[in-house]
Every structure is written in structure tokens, then in C-alpha cells.
Design a protein around this motif. Structure first.
Motif, PDB file in Angstrom:
ATOM      1  N   VAL A   1      -6.738   4.893  -2.307  1.00 15.52           N
ATOM      2  CA  VAL A   1      -6.067   4.900  -1.002  1.00 15.52           C
ATOM      3  C   VAL A   1      -4.699   4.225  -1.103  1.00 15.52           C
ATOM      4  O   VAL A   1      -3.706   4.712  -0.553  1.00 15.52           O
ATOM      5  N   ALA A   2      -4.635   3.119  -1.829  1.00 15.29           N
ATOM      6  CA  ALA A   2      -3.367   2.400  -1.976  1.00 15.29           C
ATOM      7  C   ALA A   2      -2.307   3.228  -2.701  1.00 15.29           C
ATOM      8  O   ALA A   2      -1.112   3.046  -2.475  1.00 15.29           O
ATOM      9  N   ASN A   3      -2.742   4.153  -3.553  1.00 15.70           N
ATOM     10  CA  ASN A   3      -1.800   4.956  -4.339  1.00 15.70           C
ATOM     11  C   ASN A   3      -1.641   6.380  -3.826  1.00 15.70           C
ATOM     12  O   ASN A   3      -1.172   7.254  -4.562  1.00 15.70           O
ATOM     13  N   THR A   4      -2.002   6.606  -2.583  1.00 15.49           N
ATOM     14  CA  THR A   4      -1.891   7.944  -1.998  1.00 15.49           C
ATOM     15  C   THR A   4      -0.475   8.496  -2.106  1.00 15.49           C
ATOM     16  O   THR A   4      -0.278   9.672  -2.394  1.00 15.49           O
ATOM     17  N   ASP A   5       0.519   7.667  -1.895  1.00 16.27           N
ATOM     18  CA  ASP A   5       1.912   8.115  -1.909  1.00 16.27           C
ATOM     19  C   ASP A   5       2.624   7.862  -3.231  1.00 16.27           C
ATOM     20  O   ASP A   5       3.842   8.011  -3.314  1.00 16.27           O
ATOM     21  N   THR A   6       1.894   7.483  -4.263  1.00 11.20           N
ATOM     22  CA  THR A   6       2.499   7.241  -5.570  1.00 11.20           C
ATOM     23  C   THR A   6       2.635   8.567  -6.318  1.00 11.20           C
ATOM     24  O   THR A   6       1.636   9.225  -6.596  1.00 11.20           O
ATOM     25  N   PRO A   7       3.868   8.976  -6.630  1.00  8.29           N
ATOM     26  CA  PRO A   7       4.053  10.247  -7.331  1.00  8.29           C
ATOM     27  C   PRO A   7       3.331  10.264  -8.671  1.00  8.29           C
ATOM     28  O   PRO A   7       3.377   9.306  -9.438  1.00  8.29           O
ATOM     29  N   GLY A   8       2.611  11.361  -8.938  1.00  2.00           N
ATOM     30  CA  GLY A   8       1.928  11.544 -10.206  1.00  2.00           C
ATOM     31  C   GLY A   8       0.611  10.799 -10.347  1.00  2.00           C
ATOM     32  O   GLY A   8      -0.040  10.906 -11.377  1.00  2.00           O
ATOM     33  N   TYR A   9       0.205  10.046  -9.333  1.00  2.00           N
ATOM     34  CA  TYR A   9      -1.051   9.282  -9.425  1.00  2.00           C
ATOM     35  C   TYR A   9      -2.238  10.237  -9.419  1.00  2.00           C
ATOM     36  O   TYR A   9      -2.300  11.165  -8.639  1.00  2.00           O
ATOM     37  N   LYS A  10      -3.180  10.008 -10.332  1.00  2.00           N
ATOM     38  CA  LYS A  10      -4.412  10.807 -10.409  1.00  2.00           C
ATOM     39  C   LYS A  10      -5.550  10.006  -9.798  1.00  2.00           C
ATOM     40  O   LYS A  10      -5.763   8.846 -10.152  1.00  2.00           O
ATOM     41  N   ARG A  11      -6.283  10.631  -8.914  1.00  2.00           N
ATOM     42  CA  ARG A  11      -7.426  10.009  -8.244  1.00  2.00           C
ATOM     43  C   ARG A  11      -8.481   9.610  -9.271  1.00  2.00           C
ATOM     44  O   ARG A  11      -8.793  10.365 -10.187  1.00  2.00           O
ATOM     45  N   LYS A  12      -9.050   8.409  -9.107  1.00  2.54           N
ATOM     46  CA  LYS A  12     -10.123   7.938  -9.980  1.00  2.54           C
ATOM     47  C   LYS A  12     -11.466   8.248  -9.336  1.00  2.54           C
ATOM     48  O   LYS A  12     -11.624   8.140  -8.125  1.00  2.54           O
ATOM     49  N   THR A  13     -12.433   8.632 -10.157  1.00  3.15           N
ATOM     50  CA  THR A  13     -13.791   8.873  -9.671  1.00  3.15           C
ATOM     51  C   THR A  13     -14.757   8.024 -10.489  1.00  3.15           C
ATOM     52  O   THR A  13     -14.494   7.698 -11.648  1.00  3.15           O
ATOM     53  N   VAL A  14     -15.873   7.678  -9.860  1.00  4.41           N
ATOM     54  CA  VAL A  14     -16.856   6.788 -10.464  1.00  4.41           C
ATOM     55  C   VAL A  14     -18.161   7.536 -10.661  1.00  4.41           C
ATOM     56  O   VAL A  14     -18.587   8.298  -9.799  1.00  4.41           O
ATOM     57  N   SER A  15     -18.804   7.321 -11.797  1.00  2.00           N
ATOM     58  CA  SER A  15     -20.166   7.828 -11.988  1.00  2.00           C
ATOM     59  C   SER A  15     -21.056   6.645 -12.366  1.00  2.00           C
ATOM     60  O   SER A  15     -20.612   5.687 -12.996  1.00  2.00           O
ATOM     61  N   PHE A  16     -22.302   6.739 -11.954  1.00  2.00           N
ATOM     62  CA  PHE A  16     -23.245   5.650 -12.165  1.00  2.00           C
ATOM     63  C   PHE A  16     -24.272   6.030 -13.226  1.00  2.00           C
ATOM     64  O   PHE A  16     -24.531   7.199 -13.463  1.00  2.00           O
TER      65      PHE A  16
END
Length: 129
Positions: free
Chosen positions: A29-44
Motif C-alpha cells: 500500500v505504501a508503494n502504490t505510487d512508486t514507479p516500477g514497484y512490484k507487488r509482494k505476495t506471501v505464501s504460508f
């Protein structure tokens, strides 16, 4: 190790895992407007500890492979010759849904922890009488 201790340990591992998940969601959420930022996903993953107890852990954090949004802004320092640059691939609706799911899972683990603690406390009260 008593059944109460085992329940507390399993619940605590779930609390830690969901807390890590909320941290990753907040970074997205904090990096929503950061150009080129790739969303991180978590697996358990579930692991058996030396004691034989199952424990929930964050298995791995991966980057979402979807392309970011192409944004037209010729004045942007990262713009190419056509005036476009690649934004992040974070979708706030998905992040809010993930945050709610993590929050509810955290609350469920907290409730389980509290129930085991109350049962243990009640047993101790009975044994004292």
C-alpha cells in the motif's frame, strides 16, 4: 508439554505469520505510487518443530509478475521517448481485501490463544480447590 501449551504455541505461530502478512500488505500500500514497484505476495507453510508441533510460517515472499500500469507523463524523469513510464502493479482493492483477510485470521488465532489461556487458568483454579 501440555495440550494447553501446544495450543498456545500453534496459535502464536499463526499470529506471527499473519503479522508478517500485514507488514507485506502495508509495504504494498505504501508503494502504490512508486514507479516500477512490484507487488509482494506471501505464501504460508506448515512445519513440524522439534517438539512435533505444527507451526505456521511464512514460506516465501514473491513478487507479482504482472506488468505495472503504463502511465503517460512526458515530464516525468522516468518517461521514455513516447512519454510513458511504468507504474506499480499494486491494486488497492486487492490489498484492502488481503488486509481484511489477514486481520480476521489474526483475530481468530488471538481468540484461540485466549480460549486456551482461559481453559488453562480455569483448570489451575479447579486444582487449587
Amino acid at each position: 508439554m501440555s495440550a494447553f501449551s501446544k495450543a498456545l504455541n500453534v496459535s502464536a505461530s499463526g499470529l506471527r505469520a499473519q503479522a508478517q502478512r500485514l507488514q507485506i500488505v502495508s509495504e504494498n500500500v505504501a508503494n502504490t505510487d512508486t514507479p516500477g514497484y512490484k507487488r509482494k505476495t506471501v505464501s504460508f507453510a506448515s512445519e513440524l518443530q522439534r517438539t512435533g508441533l505444527p507451526e505456521v510460517k511464512v514460506d516465501k515472499v514473491t513478487l507479482d509478475r504482472r506488468d505495472g500500469e503504463r502511465i503517460y507523463d512526458p515530464g516525468h524523469p522516468m518517461a521514455d521517448s513516447d512519454g510513458h513510464y511504468t507504474g506499480s502493479n499494486v491494486d488497492l482493492v486487492i490489498e484492502i481485501a488481503d488486509a481484511r483477510e489477514a486481520q480476521r485470521s489474526y483475530q481468530a488465532n488471538l481468540k484461540m490463544f485466549d480460549q486456551a489461556r482461559q481453559m488453562s487458568s480455569g483448570l489451575m483454579d479447579l486444582l487449587r480447590k
